[in-house]
Design a protein around this motif. Structure first.
Motif, mmCIF file in Angstrom:
data_model
loop_
_atom_site.group_PDB
_atom_site.id
_atom_site.type_symbol
_atom_site.label_atom_id
_atom_site.label_comp_id
_atom_site.label_asym_id
_atom_site.label_seq_id
_atom_site.Cartn_x
_atom_site.Cartn_y
_atom_site.Cartn_z
ATOM 1 N N UNK A 106 -35.614 3.764 3.559
ATOM 2 C CA UNK A 106 -35.751 2.093 3.753
ATOM 3 C C UNK A 106 -36.032 1.513 2.459
ATOM 4 N N UNK A 107 -36.115 2.100 1.325
ATOM 5 C CA UNK A 107 -35.835 1.399 -0.065
ATOM 6 C C UNK A 107 -35.149 1.106 -0.535
ATOM 7 N N UNK A 108 -33.649 1.405 0.301
ATOM 8 C CA UNK A 108 -32.018 0.866 0.035
ATOM 9 C C UNK A 108 -32.358 -0.923 1.174
ATOM 10 N N UNK A 109 -33.022 -0.755 2.002
ATOM 11 C CA UNK A 109 -32.493 -2.074 2.438
ATOM 12 C C UNK A 109 -33.152 -2.698 1.600
ATOM 13 N N UNK A 110 -34.329 -2.237 1.080
ATOM 14 C CA UNK A 110 -35.335 -3.428 0.073
ATOM 15 C C UNK A 110 -33.928 -3.564 -1.507
ATOM 16 N N UNK A 145 -32.459 -7.543 -2.297
ATOM 17 C CA UNK A 145 -33.205 -7.823 -3.237
ATOM 18 C C UNK A 145 -31.172 -8.082 -4.109
ATOM 19 N N UNK A 146 -30.817 -7.096 -3.640
ATOM 20 C CA UNK A 146 -29.792 -6.901 -4.782
ATOM 21 C C UNK A 146 -28.665 -8.929 -4.598
ATOM 22 N N UNK A 147 -29.033 -9.244 -2.821
ATOM 23 C CA UNK A 147 -28.455 -9.770 -2.545
ATOM 24 C C UNK A 147 -29.097 -11.353 -3.386
ATOM 25 N N UNK A 196 -36.855 -1.826 -6.045
ATOM 26 C CA UNK A 196 -36.018 -2.833 -5.075
ATOM 27 C C UNK A 196 -35.715 -4.366 -6.287
ATOM 28 N N UNK A 197 -36.925 -5.278 -7.191
ATOM 29 C CA UNK A 197 -37.362 -5.705 -7.929
ATOM 30 C C UNK A 197 -36.331 -5.121 -9.203
#
Length: 124
Positions: free
Chosen positions: A1-5, A9-11, A65-66
């Motif tokens: 799930x962290x990869x999705x966050x 956030x990267x986008x 993510x941030x």
């Protein structure tokens, strides 16, 4: 799930970086936009690390993510490198070295200011 966050956030960070790059100093030989973005990012990551991440209880996934996603994609070392090489190729040697110097020293100074501001707010 962290990869999705991190991806989301990267986008957002990449989009914000692009928007600022389009509207800031587009007709200049010197890469002011990237310099400003990287200096802001240096401050932001240091400030977030001392203020937000310590003051507000956020999950490790959100802080990653941030920090890695948003700020990591907002700032960019690869663009700094390419723009420096372009300055050198255009025989703007002084501007190339000035860009490197301001980027490195300015990034360190902005990080220090970010940490100091975060610590001051945390104490109060």
């Amino acid at each position: 799930m962290v990869y999705l966050y991190i991806g989301m956030a990267g986008a957002l960070g990449a989009i914000l970086r692009y928007i600022i790059g389009v509207f800031l100093f587009t007709d200049s030989v010197f890469p002011y936009a990237t310099l400003c973005i990287n200096l802001i990012g240096s401050f932001l990551l240091a400030w977030l690390t001392t203020k937000l991440f310590r003051r507000i209880s956020l999950s490790k996934a959100i802080t990653t993510a941030i920090g890695t996603g948003f700020v990591g994609s907002f700032t960019t070392f690869s663009t700094l490198s390419v723009e420096t090489v372009q300055l050198f190729k255009n025989n703007d040697i002084f501007l190339g070295f000035l860009y490197i110097f301001i980027s490195i020293v300015g990034g360190l100074v902005m990080s220090r200011i970010g940490f100091d501001v975060g610590e001051e707010v945390r104490k109060s």
